[in-house]
Scaffold this active site. Sequence first.
Site, PDB file in Angstrom:
ATOM      1  N   CYS A   2      33.272 121.430 180.616  1.00  0.00           N
ATOM      2  CA  CYS A   2      33.906 122.690 181.027  1.00  0.00           C
ATOM      3  C   CYS A   2      33.649 123.800 180.009  1.00  0.00           C
ATOM      4  O   CYS A   2      33.516 123.542 178.820  1.00  0.00           O
ATOM      5  CB  CYS A   2      35.412 122.521 181.126  1.00  0.00           C
ATOM      6  N   ARG A  27      26.453 124.289 180.409  1.00  0.00           N
ATOM      7  CA  ARG A  27      27.296 123.160 180.037  1.00  0.00           C
ATOM      8  C   ARG A  27      27.556 122.235 181.231  1.00  0.00           C
ATOM      9  O   ARG A  27      28.020 121.110 181.053  1.00  0.00           O
ATOM     10  CB  ARG A  27      28.634 123.660 179.476  1.00  0.00           C
ATOM     11  N   TRP A  76      34.022 121.142 185.078  1.00  0.00           N
ATOM     12  CA  TRP A  76      33.205 119.959 185.331  1.00  0.00           C
ATOM     13  C   TRP A  76      34.208 118.846 185.621  1.00  0.00           C
ATOM     14  O   TRP A  76      34.919 118.412 184.721  1.00  0.00           O
ATOM     15  CB  TRP A  76      32.373 119.657 184.089  1.00  0.00           C
ATOM     16  N   ASN A 102      39.765 122.612 178.531  1.00  0.00           N
ATOM     17  CA  ASN A 102      38.583 121.759 178.449  1.00  0.00           C
ATOM     18  C   ASN A 102      39.006 120.498 177.716  1.00  0.00           C
ATOM     19  O   ASN A 102      39.658 120.592 176.681  1.00  0.00           O
ATOM     20  CB  ASN A 102      37.486 122.512 177.672  1.00  0.00           C
ATOM     21  N   GLY A 103      38.689 119.343 178.263  1.00  0.00           N
ATOM     22  CA  GLY A 103      39.077 118.090 177.614  1.00  0.00           C
ATOM     23  C   GLY A 103      39.735 117.164 178.618  1.00  0.00           C
ATOM     24  O   GLY A 103      39.644 117.367 179.826  1.00  0.00           O
ATOM     25  N   GLU A 485      12.250 108.685 175.434  1.00  0.00           N
ATOM     26  CA  GLU A 485      12.593 110.098 175.596  1.00  0.00           C
ATOM     27  C   GLU A 485      11.848 110.709 176.788  1.00  0.00           C
ATOM     28  O   GLU A 485      12.423 111.470 177.566  1.00  0.00           O
ATOM     29  CB  GLU A 485      12.292 110.861 174.285  1.00  0.00           C
ATOM     30  N   LYS A 489      13.747 112.402 179.975  1.00  0.00           N
ATOM     31  CA  LYS A 489      13.480 113.801 180.365  1.00  0.00           C
ATOM     32  C   LYS A 489      13.147 113.867 181.841  1.00  0.00           C
ATOM     33  O   LYS A 489      13.676 114.677 182.579  1.00  0.00           O
ATOM     34  CB  LYS A 489      12.273 114.327 179.596  1.00  0.00           C
ATOM     35  N   GLU A 492      16.191 112.835 184.279  1.00  0.00           N
ATOM     36  CA  GLU A 492      17.386 113.679 184.320  1.00  0.00           C
ATOM     37  C   GLU A 492      17.162 114.990 185.066  1.00  0.00           C
ATOM     38  O   GLU A 492      18.080 115.515 185.664  1.00  0.00           O
ATOM     39  CB  GLU A 492      17.965 113.916 182.926  1.00  0.00           C
ATOM     40  N   HIS A 508       8.018  89.993 181.295  1.00  0.00           N
ATOM     41  CA  HIS A 508       9.279  89.247 181.360  1.00  0.00           C
ATOM     42  C   HIS A 508      10.149  89.689 182.527  1.00  0.00           C
ATOM     43  O   HIS A 508      11.349  89.444 182.528  1.00  0.00           O
ATOM     44  CB  HIS A 508      10.023  89.360 180.026  1.00  0.00           C
ATOM     45  N   LYS A 607      25.823 119.820 179.286  1.00  0.00           N
ATOM     46  CA  LYS A 607      25.074 119.967 178.037  1.00  0.00           C
ATOM     47  C   LYS A 607      25.770 119.255 176.886  1.00  0.00           C
ATOM     48  O   LYS A 607      25.143 118.592 176.082  1.00  0.00           O
ATOM     49  CB  LYS A 607      24.913 121.458 177.724  1.00  0.00           C
TER      50      LYS A 607
HETATM   51  C1  F6R Z   1      19.137 114.705 177.277  1.00  0.00           C
HETATM   52  C2  F6R Z   1      20.200 115.238 176.437  1.00  0.00           C
HETATM   53  C3  F6R Z   1      21.331 114.330 176.119  1.00  0.00           C
HETATM   54  C4  F6R Z   1      21.861 114.605 174.696  1.00  0.00           C
HETATM   55  C5  F6R Z   1      23.125 113.768 174.460  1.00  0.00           C
HETATM   56  C6  F6R Z   1      23.661 113.945 173.052  1.00  0.00           C
HETATM   57  O1  F6R Z   1      18.145 115.665 177.508  1.00  0.00           O
HETATM   58  O2  F6R Z   1      20.194 116.377 176.047  1.00  0.00           O
HETATM   59  O3  F6R Z   1      20.984 112.994 176.274  1.00  0.00           O
HETATM   60  O4  F6R Z   1      20.864 114.285 173.770  1.00  0.00           O
HETATM   61  O5  F6R Z   1      24.110 114.147 175.384  1.00  0.00           O
HETATM   62  O6  F6R Z   1      24.033 115.260 172.816  1.00  0.00           O
HETATM   63  P1  F6R Z   1      24.198 115.807 171.356  1.00  0.00           P
HETATM   64  O7  F6R Z   1      22.867 115.765 170.704  1.00  0.00           O
HETATM   65  O8  F6R Z   1      24.720 117.206 171.535  1.00  0.00           O
HETATM   66  O9  F6R Z   1      25.197 114.907 170.667  1.00  0.00           O
END
Ligand code: F6R
Length: 612
Positions: A2, A27, A76, A102-103, A485, A489, A492, A508, A607
């Site tokens: 949020c 976010r 959110w 938020n929370g 990674e 990417k 997501e 396996h 985010k």
């Molecule tokens: C993927 C992505 C997330 C963050 C994860 C940790 O593209 O951005 O997997 O890496 O939510 O977030 P931080 O680095 O802010 O702790």
Amino acid sequence: MCGIVGFTGTRQAAPILLEGLSKLEYRGYDSAGIAVRDGDGRTEVVKAKGRLKALEEKTDCGLAMKGCCGIGHTRWATHGEPSEANAHPHISDDMDVVAVHNGIIENFREIKEKLSKKGYTFYSQTDTEAVVKLIDYYYKKYNSGPVDAISKAMVRVRGSYALAVMFKDHPGEIYAARKDSPMIIGVENGEAYLASDVPAILKHTRNVYYIGNLELAKLSPEGVEFYNIDGDIIEKEPTEIKWDAESAEKGGYAHFMIKEIHEQPKAVSDTLASAVKDGRIDLSAVGLSDEDIEGIGQIIIVACGSSYHVGISAQYVIEDLARIPVRVELASEFRYRDPILKKDDMVIFISQSGETADTLEALRDVKRRGIRTLAIVNVVGSSIAREADNVFYTLAGPEIAVATTKAYSTQLIVCYLLAVQFAKVRGEIDEERYVSLISELMSLPAKMQRLLDDKERIQWFASKFSNSKDIFFIGRGIDYAICMEGSLKLKEISYIHSEAYAAGELKHGTISLIEDGTLVVGVLTQNDLFEKIISNMVEVKSRGAYLMGLTTYGHYNIEDTVDFTVYTPQTDEHFTPSLAIIPLQLMAYYVSLAKGLDADKPRNLAKSVTVE
Ligand code: F6R
């Protein structure tokens, strides 16, 4: 998660709130709302399900709402479906108290039950409504003002919160409180701002205050006052934010993600420059002395998501160069067991936002045990940065796209810098190797740029595979970390099912998933493992896979095996993730673009994951 904004001053609040919320869209949210109060304490609340555009339409871009004090929220959903009723702001029955949150309030059911018995009615399924009504209850019962009412509610609730509250009898004032959820306050020329994150207020001010855990603040056009939970005034100094406002704008790019992909050479170069002085690594700003480094027994890296993937790459590099044992842990797992830690361990926490709930809690747990903590963080003044013993800031600037790119790249660089310096201080590499590794690091930004300049080929290839059902990434060693990674990417932002496999594991079980035409991306940047991965690729090819190979210039014999090859410039093998990830980021972005998706705001994702 949020997003919260607040404004009080002499201008109309609603347009400023809407603009602030638009800067927090990254976010993640599913509904939004604003509340504006005029000088007589009259309040108007407007909410809408879906994108901010719906709220803008309902309020005529804010022009239909009159008042110079207001709060806004992008929600959110955690408790209760995305709907107008569950969207914030929430109000007390008589509209005396209006708030956004938020929370997560863990004991909201118990509070709801208690207040229902006292005659309160609840109109939403949210935990937030319980807090708003609790504050209203204490406000009326004790009649001792907003700070007292909020403090009493803070003592009663369990969970995490950033709260912004307005009271009818206090026009022009916004009250804020926080525990474990981010919130900042900015003050400039008779106006005060409140937000979950810097980009929302960067256009208006660079003077930012951080509210600590279990602290409160009162914002008014006269300025800001801070209180502890006992209601005593506390003093705080503002921090100057150095990010420029343009870096929080799209600047001609279609999405923040592609802009941030292009910003990587600069972000990496800035991060390198912060620690490399006259050709040597200087960790004095981080607060790590040679004695500290010599004394490290073991390193444990704790993080989530892409930051965790950085940890996996770092494990290979630190162990190989500095010969220090490294363990990498997912924060959400680490915090719920009783890990065995020794006094000479160093625990490194990696986080772009510095607010990820699981990483923050894991940090607190390690600190309680008296073990040294080092944070690698992008957001200055964030909770993880403030609470760790030492901080190494990545200089990626504001990262807005949900999928991380430039923060990931700068986190890798910080890990390399630590690995090389640890190796030198502990006598594992000689002066010549030290100097050559640093010079190799310094050459990475230009090599990253070369990959970006050649993006059209990847775009063409990505569009061919945008309708794939499954895509697999295979590699060994550091290449496996790159695959993790690359696969995250892609999945997501494109919603294509994708998995990363240690190539040796295919036989396996996973190889049974390979069908005619399944795209398998093999990453092969390590000389010793090249032949082994090629054999694994041949195995999947003979089961019908279409092969993309990602390797370094020089490995031309790969073309006998694969259908499409991408070459990266040569570098020291420890640093290949920095280069190999760029084509994979571009591929993910262009697949998402070809599917007509919004790469900046993938569904269901936020985010900054500030709840566990
Ligand atoms: C993927 C992505 C997330 C963050 C994860 C940790 O593209 O951005 O997997 O890496 O939510 O977030 P931080 O680095 O802010 O702790």
